[in-house]
Design an enzyme around this catalytic site. Structure first.
Site, PDB file in Angstrom:
ATOM      1  N   ARG A 137       0.952  -0.985  -0.031  1.00  0.00           N
ATOM      2  CA  ARG A 137       0.188  -0.118   0.247  1.00  0.00           C
ATOM      3  C   ARG A 137       0.940   1.358   0.255  1.00  0.00           C
ATOM      4  O   ARG A 137       1.962   1.366   0.987  1.00  0.00           O
ATOM      5  CB  ARG A 137      -0.486   0.191   1.590  1.00  0.00           C
ATOM      6  CG  ARG A 137      -2.312  -1.106   0.963  1.00  0.00           C
ATOM      7  CD  ARG A 137      -3.671  -0.489   0.057  1.00  0.00           C
ATOM      8  NE  ARG A 137      -4.236  -1.768   0.342  1.00  0.00           N
ATOM      9  CZ  ARG A 137      -4.886  -2.614  -0.602  1.00  0.00           C
ATOM     10  NH1 ARG A 137      -3.646  -3.211  -1.615  1.00  0.00           N
ATOM     11  NH2 ARG A 137      -5.493  -3.561  -0.091  1.00  0.00           N
ATOM     12  N   GLU A 183      -2.902   7.084  -4.750  1.00  0.00           N
ATOM     13  CA  GLU A 183      -3.359   6.717  -6.205  1.00  0.00           C
ATOM     14  C   GLU A 183      -3.964   7.238  -6.272  1.00  0.00           C
ATOM     15  O   GLU A 183      -4.765   6.681  -7.506  1.00  0.00           O
ATOM     16  CB  GLU A 183      -2.805   5.021  -5.845  1.00  0.00           C
ATOM     17  CG  GLU A 183      -4.038   3.971  -5.647  1.00  0.00           C
ATOM     18  CD  GLU A 183      -3.329   3.274  -5.258  1.00  0.00           C
ATOM     19  OE1 GLU A 183      -2.351   2.541  -5.465  1.00  0.00           O
ATOM     20  OE2 GLU A 183      -4.209   2.490  -5.580  1.00  0.00           O
ATOM     21  N   HIS A 198      -0.813  -0.376 -10.114  1.00  0.00           N
ATOM     22  CA  HIS A 198      -1.529  -1.512  -9.207  1.00  0.00           C
ATOM     23  C   HIS A 198      -2.114  -2.299  -9.535  1.00  0.00           C
ATOM     24  O   HIS A 198      -3.162  -2.713  -9.930  1.00  0.00           O
ATOM     25  CB  HIS A 198      -2.638  -0.473  -8.482  1.00  0.00           C
ATOM     26  CG  HIS A 198      -2.833  -0.918  -6.709  1.00  0.00           C
ATOM     27  ND1 HIS A 198      -3.557  -0.040  -5.163  1.00  0.00           N
ATOM     28  CD2 HIS A 198      -3.077  -2.587  -6.859  1.00  0.00           C
ATOM     29  CE1 HIS A 198      -3.809  -1.645  -4.406  1.00  0.00           C
ATOM     30  NE2 HIS A 198      -2.817  -2.358  -4.971  1.00  0.00           N
TER      31      HIS A 198
END
Ligand code: NAD
Length: 333
Positions: free
Chosen positions: A237, A266, A298
């Site tokens: 993360r 993000e 991601h």
């Protein structure tokens, strides 16, 4: 009785994998929305029974209170991490919350390896050079992975799979986790203190969850203790890294390689095509400008196997929630 589910942040591949996993006998009706869940978009879930969300949706206390007032009874996360949900607020308002704790952890571990190998052997640069008829090797030099010290922070499902791959490649694997895995130790990995891992590792890969305790785990002080030219990898993360501190580390050459699949800010950037936009996030643009930085949007989870496991487990969670039969492994509230 049919259970209506508002699926937020839907991408075409989400819809396809859910539709493939839905059976004729299912009592779920899915309503797909491209919008991310936020206080502005809650109303899309009007007349629904549950919502299904992903990593950059926000289920904070305000959103949860609004969902509860609309009659929503369940939040189904179609991901493993749950830092985007206020679990206390969910409990307070009587909403149950489920997630997909494990879906092909190897998918994320293998993407971690892709970042390590690409940064090291510079295959992304070689690909472009060769296409342009440039066969010069200057600047493409890498290092042999065998014998290097790889530090894994967090040895749950993904960290374990990553450690096993690196052990197989001949690395010395150091691990830090408040709950060590005895099988991994027997396979040759060594558990050490966080400080020791930070100081000894040539490669540091993050696989712990984001929580108040791990927020900015990698900061100025920690970076100062790392080896010069360390390779830092984050597929967990974004909030685990203090981005400003990482940029400072890259500028002075302390961090020699940075591979990230996640970024602190993000949300609103990743999972969308911004190729015709002026990106306003100066920190992100600075990060992306370094020649020794590799950023992916991601996609660690993004394999056929993982998507079909995510869809199957999420639908099962939604069905269980509708029937009031919670599953201890996948329900958090
Ligand atoms: P997991 O729950 O199986 O493992 C997490 C491990 O971290 C546990 O062993 C836990 O003890 C450990 N941990 C907790 N606090 C720690 C700390 N302070 N320091 C070190 N270790 C700590 O989770 P997982 O399935 O392995 O996933 C790890 C993370 O990867 C998730 O939290 C999620 O944020 C991220 N993830 C990313 C993607 C992607 O597409 N990039 C996909 C899935 C998951």
């Amino acid at each position: 009785m049919t259970c209506h589910v508002a699926v937020f942040s839907t991408q075409p591949y989400d819809k396809a994998s859910f539709e493939l996993a839905l059976t004729d006998t299912s009592e779920l009706t899915l309503h797909f929305f491209e919008a991310a869940l936020s206080i502005q978009t809650c109303q899309l879930a009007q007349n629904m029974d549950a919502v299904c969300i992903f990593v950059n949706d926000s289920a904070d206390a305000q959103v949860i209170a609004t969902l509860a007032s609309m009659g929503i009874r369940h939040i189904a996360l179609r991901c493993a991490g749950f830092n985007q949900v206020d679990l206390e607020a969910a409990q307070l308002h009587g909403l149950s919350v489920s997630r997909v704790p494990a879906y092909s952890p190897e998918s994320v571990a293998e993407h971690t390896l892709a970042l390590i190998m690409t940064l090291n052997r510079k295959t992304h640069r070689a690909f472009n050079r060769v296409r342009e008829g440039n066969f010069a090797l200057n600047g493409l030099q890498g290092f042999t992975l065998k014998g290097k010290v790889a530090g894994i922070i967090g040895t749950g499902q993904i960290g374990l799979a990553t450690a096993r791959i690196l052990l197989g490649m001949g690395c010395k694997v150091l691990c830090y986790d408040p709950t060590p895995d005895s099988a991994l130790r027997e396979e040759g990995a060594q558990y050490v203190s966080l400080n020791s891992l930070i100081q000894q590792s040539h490669i540091i890969s993050l696989h712990c969850p984001l929580s108040p305790a791990t927020h900015h785990l990698i900061n100025h002080n920690v970076i100062a203790q790392m080896r010069c030219q360390v390779m830092l990898i984050n597929t967990s993360r974004g909030g685990l890294l203090d981005t400003q501190a990482v940029i400072a580390g890259l500028k002075v050459g302390k961090i020699g390689y940075l591979g990230i699949d996640v970024y602190e800010q993000e949300a609103g950037l990743f999972f969308h095509d911004h190729s015709d936009d002026i990106i306003q996030d100066d920190l992100f643009e600075r990060l992306a400008s370094f020649p020794n930085t590799l950023i992916t949007g991601h996609q660690g989870f993004f394999t056929h196997e993982a998507l079909s496991e995510i869809a199957a487990t999420t639908l099962d969670n939604l069905q269980r929630a509708a029937a009031g039969k919670h599953h201890a492994d996948t329900f958090m509230v």
